[in-house]
Design an enzyme around this catalytic site. Structure first.
Site, mmCIF file in Angstrom:
data_model
loop_
_atom_site.group_PDB
_atom_site.id
_atom_site.type_symbol
_atom_site.label_atom_id
_atom_site.label_comp_id
_atom_site.label_asym_id
_atom_site.label_seq_id
_atom_site.Cartn_x
_atom_site.Cartn_y
_atom_site.Cartn_z
ATOM 1 N N HIS A 104 -19.712 19.527 25.435
ATOM 2 C CA HIS A 104 -18.852 20.680 25.199
ATOM 3 C C HIS A 104 -17.432 20.170 24.973
ATOM 4 O O HIS A 104 -16.894 19.446 25.807
ATOM 5 C CB HIS A 104 -18.908 21.644 26.390
ATOM 6 C CG HIS A 104 -20.238 22.308 26.536
ATOM 7 N ND1 HIS A 104 -20.503 23.269 27.500
ATOM 8 C CD2 HIS A 104 -21.391 22.162 25.838
ATOM 9 C CE1 HIS A 104 -21.759 23.666 27.385
ATOM 10 N NE2 HIS A 104 -22.313 23.013 26.384
ATOM 11 N N GLU A 124 -20.998 23.537 22.768
ATOM 12 C CA GLU A 124 -19.907 24.515 22.840
ATOM 13 C C GLU A 124 -18.655 23.797 22.381
ATOM 14 O O GLU A 124 -18.498 22.598 22.584
ATOM 15 C CB GLU A 124 -19.654 25.004 24.274
ATOM 16 C CG GLU A 124 -20.604 26.002 24.839
ATOM 17 C CD GLU A 124 -20.132 26.509 26.208
ATOM 18 O OE1 GLU A 124 -18.906 26.438 26.502
ATOM 19 O OE2 GLU A 124 -20.980 26.953 26.991
#
Length: 552
Positions: A238, A267
């Site tokens: 992420h 993400e």
């Protein structure tokens, strides 16, 4: 309750310390040499599977994820969002679920419906349990073992869907406290699912709230990968404010590719916040160069609205962040290819669509225009159209559509534009460019705005404030200056979402790139850290580019 991305769940002080440390050690603790060459997988999964460090479909075709995250567990009635992100070009959606430890568990019937909706919209579905977020630092977080039990309870729903879904065991399953503790429970959860008979590709998130700034996942990826007897395991990094330089991003992504260990950016954010300014341009460019998947956070519903790709779950109201992800360079519309399980990307199709007709403009306002054109034809079928802005010898993609018309938003008032259209098919073949059309936007009508001001938190001598600017007019605001005055000697010491200039009590704020455009009926948010004395009264009057705003 509205939720923001999980990396903002720690305290402000703790995260500031985390990021500062991370910037120092992200490259030093985990050199590429720590990632030994991965061995080829032993057994392919029934459908989506890993081979030689790549994610492949069951038929052996390469699959590169291009999509977004959707907060389903907190917005269970927004299943239309799956169709909306597909229409904008996504081929994958990462769906937030809950196992019941922290949030109400998503039932088997609900998960089955999500999978059905993904398939109906020709999306690959990454299913993740969010309750594990920040374990070891977040007291309410659940364990990976509990998440594994949740997946096992859904086995009847998930079995047979290996062509269409990936199981992301748990979101950001370790905080910043002793992140080395991530390795053993991650390995155990993988083994537990395999022992239960799961053949799906499994995804695992990194520690350090997903950002792996201490390099634990990077250093232990080979051993974790080897623990999966099927070899069908993909790692997820992420990327938020820890990844604010090109060198950090390219170094991390290339280390996994060099080691032939599969990786996806599960993400990421682009808008700057109080912890830094992620380099999303490098993330997208490097992912495209290396053929790595990416899934932007997040479609809508964040408590921190700068991370909303769409405003109020409305696909026609993309934020500046949403426009960047869907229609920007190396974005979804430009790079996404539909999974071949749905018929996309026919490798035998080499014929491009015919040239679209010359576009015509209608419904031109100060901030938008609708373009229409005669549809193209193709030997297999036209998958969609890309609209580009032409300026001299350069082109900039501004919109994508699956039909022969589109409304372009976010334009500047009283400005001349030149647009053209390309057609594309599912195999990625692209037509010649259409003839161009010239459009000049109208003048901006009298501005209308509303400003909300609130103190998020206070401490002796300081406070955190938040300003929400809402456009109550009928045309987009492109570029603005916010003015207000403090009454008690407060000063702004640090700001995200805008750049402040302060003279005495008067404060003037100009926007960041991602807050520059405020769509009609939309809003942007600016946050800041300030100093104060004993009294901290809120400003009572605001102007936007010289026009008075109401207060909310």
């Amino acid at each position: 309750m509205r939720r923001t991305r999980s990396t903002t769940r720690t305290s402000l002080l703790a995260r500031l310390v985390t990021v500062l440390l991370g910037l120092v050690v992200v490259g030093a603790l985990c050199p590429a040499a720590a990632l030994a060459q991965a061995e080829p997988p032993g057994t392919q999964a029934t459908g989506l599977h890993i081979s030689n460090g790549r994610l492949l479909e069951g038929n052996g075709n390469d699959f590169v994820m291009r999509g977004v995250n959707h907060a389903h567990t907190w917005y269970p009635n927004e299943t239309q969002s799956l169709a909306d992100v597909k229409a904008l070009g996504a081929n994958t959606v990462r769906v937030v679920l809950a196992d019941g430890h922290r949030w109400t568990a998503n039932s088997a019937s609900d998960v089955a419906n999500v999978v059905s909706q993904c398939k109906a919209n020709k999306l690959i579905c990454v299913l993740e349990v969010h309750d594990t977020t920040g374990y070891g630092e977040e007291a309410a977080a659940g364990t990976l073992d509990q998440a594994a039990d949740y997946w096992i309870g859904l086995k009847n729903v998930l079995a047979g869907q290996e062509n269409y879904i990936i199981i992301n065991i748990g979101n950001e399953p370790w905080g910043n406290t002793d992140p080395a503790g991530w390795t053993a429970p991650t390995t155990a959860a993988i083994k537990k699912l395999r022992a239960a008979g799961f053949e799906h590709t499994i995804m695992v998130d990194a520690p350090n709230w997903g950002q792996d700034w201490q390099g634990v996942m990077r250093a232990n990826a080979q051993s974790v990968y080897a623990a999966d007897t099927t070899g069908n395991l993909i790692f997820s990094i992420h990327m938020y404010s820890v990844f604010d330089t090109a060198a950090e991003i390219t170094d991390y992504l290339n280390a996994f590719v060099t080691a032939k260990l599969p990786l996806v950016i599960g993400e990421f954010g682009g808008p700057a916040d109080q912890w830094g300014d992620p380099d999303e341009d490098t993330m997208l460019a490097t992912a495209e160069q290396l053929d790595l998947g990416y899934l932007a956070w997040s479609w809508s519903g964040n408590t921190d609205p700068i991370l909303d790709l769409s405003i109020g779950f409305d696909p026609s109201q993309l934020s500046a962040w949403g426009q960047r992800i869907f229609n920007g360079v190396n974005g979804i519309a430009q790079t996404s290819k539909e999974a071949t399980i749905y018929g996309g990307g026919n490798p035998g199709d080499t014929q491009a669509p015919t040239t679209p007709g010359t576009p015509t403009a209608s419904a031109v306002t100060a901030g938008s225009a609708t373009l229409s054109w005669t549809a193209s034809t193709d030997n297999v079928g036209v998958a969609g159209y890309d609209v580009v802005r032409v300026s001299g010898g350069t082109e900039t993609k501004v919109a994508a559509s699956t039909t022969n018309s589109v409304t372009i938003t976010g334009l500047t008032a009283q400005t001349a534009y030149t647009f053209a259209v390309y057609a594309r098919d599912a195999a990625g073949n692209r037509s010649p460019r259409s003839a161009t059309v010239n459009v000049t936007t109208d003048a901006t009508p009298a501005g209308k705005c509303s400003v909300g001001y609130r103190v998020v938190g206070e401490w002796q001598g300081g406070f955190q404030g938040e300003i929400t600017i809402r456009n109550t007019g009928t045309a987009a605001v492109n570029g603005w200056t916010l003015g207000f005055s403090f009454a008690n000697g407060q000063t702004v010491s640090n700001m995200w979402g805008g750049t402040p200039t302060q003279t005495g009590a008067a404060v003037s704020v100009t926007p960041a790139s991602y807050t520059s455009t405020i769509p009609a009926a939309g809003s942007v948010t600016v946050g800041f850290i300030g100093t104060k004395g004993a009294t901290n009264a809120a400003p009572t009057a605001f102007t936007l580019s010289g026009s008075a705003c109401t207060t909310a």
